[in-house]
Design a protein around this motif. Structure first.
Motif: not given
Ligand code: ADP
Ligand code: MG
Length: 572
Positions: A1-30
């Motif tokens: 089961m994957a664990v994700i990291g979330i920056d729940l920001g005031t202006t913008n939010s981002l989600v990331s995960c650990w993949k192939n030895g680094e943190a990768v940012l996950i693009p949204n549906s757009l």
């Protein structure tokens, strides 16, 4: 089961995960890694992200932004016919991020690491955890935003041993941490900050100054004000670290050419900078370190882009701050690294990060007189390492006292009523003459997330325990939110794109006059009809036409407005 990291920001939010030895940012549906923390309700349909942000310009009454600033309060938002708490709005953003991450990773996600401003108090932290719960995410760990930034900096720069001062200067908050890195450990020594100091304050100062210098704008209506604010924020961001930036503002008959520059901002922003200076000093003092011992001053957060802010920090510390690349993504990368640690990924599992509690916590006591104004008896000192627990003994103050009220307070003030009251515990005691009074043992425990539990035990070994958690929502209200969210579906990628397109056309319509406006109205009509017809090829044709139309038409608008539209176009 994957664990994700979330920056729940005031202006913008981002989600990331650990993949192939680094943190990768996950693009949204757009396709963008930044999802605006905006929620809009359009005819019972709930939009989160870009489409919602675009609707802020045309449908302000149905749209909410910056709700993170109201976590931990009882504020309610009415969007269309629906009412939301800040917790529920945050839950919608989290739900969207989770949905996008699941789509991207192609596996179910249950757990998240969420970052919060270091200076978030207990209530704001429990609200954040509650939002995650409503969004269907388990949160094992909340981490402080500057701690996440430090983790990213240390990992990416491979800093083995260093003392860092991390300054996160965002939209609504300023967070400062003193961090020590050694071996595989990142130790947060002290955190401080201000929950109501950020780019928004600079925006307000610029706006007031602009209005003051242009009396012809005194009769601006709500739409005009919203447009002007957007123009000024855009100008500020375009200025960034450049010396000057020229821009123009058009509304109806009025066109104003103006210029924004570092020197002018330095003057306007002085109150903000003064507060920043004070807080930097406090972090250094609390971390029991001297300015010379700081190896790097690391700046993250959107407002760190501003040249005058960087210069101010350089003067303060005698060396230029390190402004990390893609500063709006650093906190999310740190959360992604932590997600890797959580999943015990081979390349990172031995890393450790310790955090601290940002506030002093204590209870109400008097020196001896029952009618005295109670003062704060400190139990947990600010910046104590987490987890942390301490027990003290309290004695009754009058004859035959039969119960003790133990207040839980957070803050640094001497008089207890000047601090924030987090809750109260009541425990019976055996009534006795005061000199033979029996004490109560009170224990304050801070868990690793900075969430507090208080326990009291009397001489009869009776125990009263309380998680100083949320009282903004009752159990029943939480149940209701959960039920409401189960039924709530966020639009899929195609619907989202359609809503964004529609919102842009609506905005264009508001900007225009005369024939072009009628033309835009017809484009809206054609697009919505095609969408409702359920004929896929017809909709695709109209969609493409609308996109082309937006690009063509915005060329003829005021140059700044068209830039806004085109820039958003690039993101998609
Ligand atoms: P938060 O984490 O609080 O949501 P961010 O770190 O994303 O905030 O920063 C958002 C703030 O940064 C906003 O006030 C925005 O206007 C400001 N900002 C973003 N980019 C720039 C830039 N290039 N120059 C100046 N300010 C910027
Ligand atoms: Mg941030």
């Amino acid at each position: 089961m994957a664990v994700i990291g979330i920056d729940l920001g005031t202006t913008n939010s981002l989600v990331s995960c650990w993949k192939n030895g680094e943190a990768v940012l996950i693009p949204n549906s757009l396709g963008s890694v930044l999802t605006p923390s905006a929620v809009s309700v359009s005819q019972e349909e709930i939009l989160v992200g870009d489409a919602a942000k675009q609707r802020l310009l045309t449908h302000g009454n149905e749209t909410a932004v910056s709700f993170k600033c109201f976590m931990g309060t009882k504020k309610k938002y009415q969007l269309g016919s629906q009412i939301f708490t800040p917790i529920e709005l945050s839950a919608l953003v989290l739900k969207k991020l989770k949905q996008d991450a699941q789509e991207y990773l192609n596996e179910p996600i249950e757990e998240a690491i969420i970052t919060v401003p270091a200076y978030f108090n207990d209530r704001q932290r429990t609200d954040t955890k509650l939002a995650a719960k409503i969004a269907g995410l388990k949160v094992e760990r909340l981490i402080n935003e500057p701690s996440a930034a430090a983790l990213a900096y240390q990992t990416e720069q491979k800093k083995e041993e260093a003392v860092l001062l991390v300054i996160d200067f965002g939209g609504g908050t300023l967070d400062i941490s003193l961090v020590e890195c050694f071996d595989n450990v990142i130790e947060i020594e002290a955190v401080t900050g201000d929950n109501h100091l950020g780019g928004d304050d600079i925006d307000a100062l610029i706006y007031t100054d602009f209005i003051g210098r242009h009396p012809e704008l005194s009769a601006l209506d709500a739409a005009g004000i919203a447009g002007l604010k957007t123009t000024l924020i855009q100008a500020k961001c375009a200025l960034g670290s450049h010396e000057e930036y020229v821009f123009s503002y058009t509304y109806g008959e009025i066109t104003i050419e103006d210029c924004i520059g570092q020197e002018q901002l330095l003057e306007l922003g002085l109150p903000v900078l003064e507060r920043m200076r004070y807080l930097c000093g406090k972090a250094v003092h609390d971390g029991q370190c001297s300015i010379d011992e700081i190896d790097d001053v690391v700046m993250v957060g959107g407002s760190s882009n501003l040249g005058f802010v960087q210069k101010f920090i350089e003067e303060l510390f005698g060396k230029p701050p390190i402004v990390m690349a893609n500063i709006d993504e650093v906190v999310a990368r740190g959360a992604g690294i932590y997600a890797g640690i959580r999943m015990r990924a081979e390349d990172i599992k031995d890393r450790m990060m310790t955090d601290v509690c940002p506030f002093t916590l204590g209870t109400n006591v008097v020196w001896g007189q029952e009618d005295e104004r109670p003062h704060l008896c400190v139990i947990l000192e600010r910046n104590c390492p987490l987890p942390f627990s301490k027990t003290i003994r309290l004695l009754p103050v009058y004859d035959y006292q039969d119960m003790m009220r133990i207040g839980v307070y957070q803050g640094e003030e001497y008089y207890v009523d000047e601090n924030v009251c987090l809750g109260e515990l009541v425990i019976p005691i055996r009534p006795r003459p005061v000199e033979k009074g029996e004490g109560v043992c009170v224990t304050f425990s801070y868990d690793i997330n900075g969430v507090l539990q208080v326990e009291a035990e009397n001489s009869m070994k009776e125990v009263v325990r309380k998680l100083i958690a949320n009282d903004a929502l009752s159990e029943k209200e939480i149940e209701e939110s959960l039920r409401r969210f189960e039924q709530m579906k966020l639009p899929d990628a195609e619907e989202e794109e359609y809503q964004l397109l529609l919102a842009k056309l609506m905005w264009l319509f508001q900007q225009q006059i005369g024939d072009t406006r009628i033309q835009t109205g017809m484009v809206v009509e054609r697009l919505t009809r095609a969408r409702e017809s359920n004929k896929h090829h017809l909709y695709q044709k109209e969609r493409e036409f609308s996109q082309w139309y937006l690009v063509q038409t915005s060329m003829t608008l005021n140059p700044f407005a068209s830039k806004l539209l085109l820039e958003e176009e690039d993101d998609d």
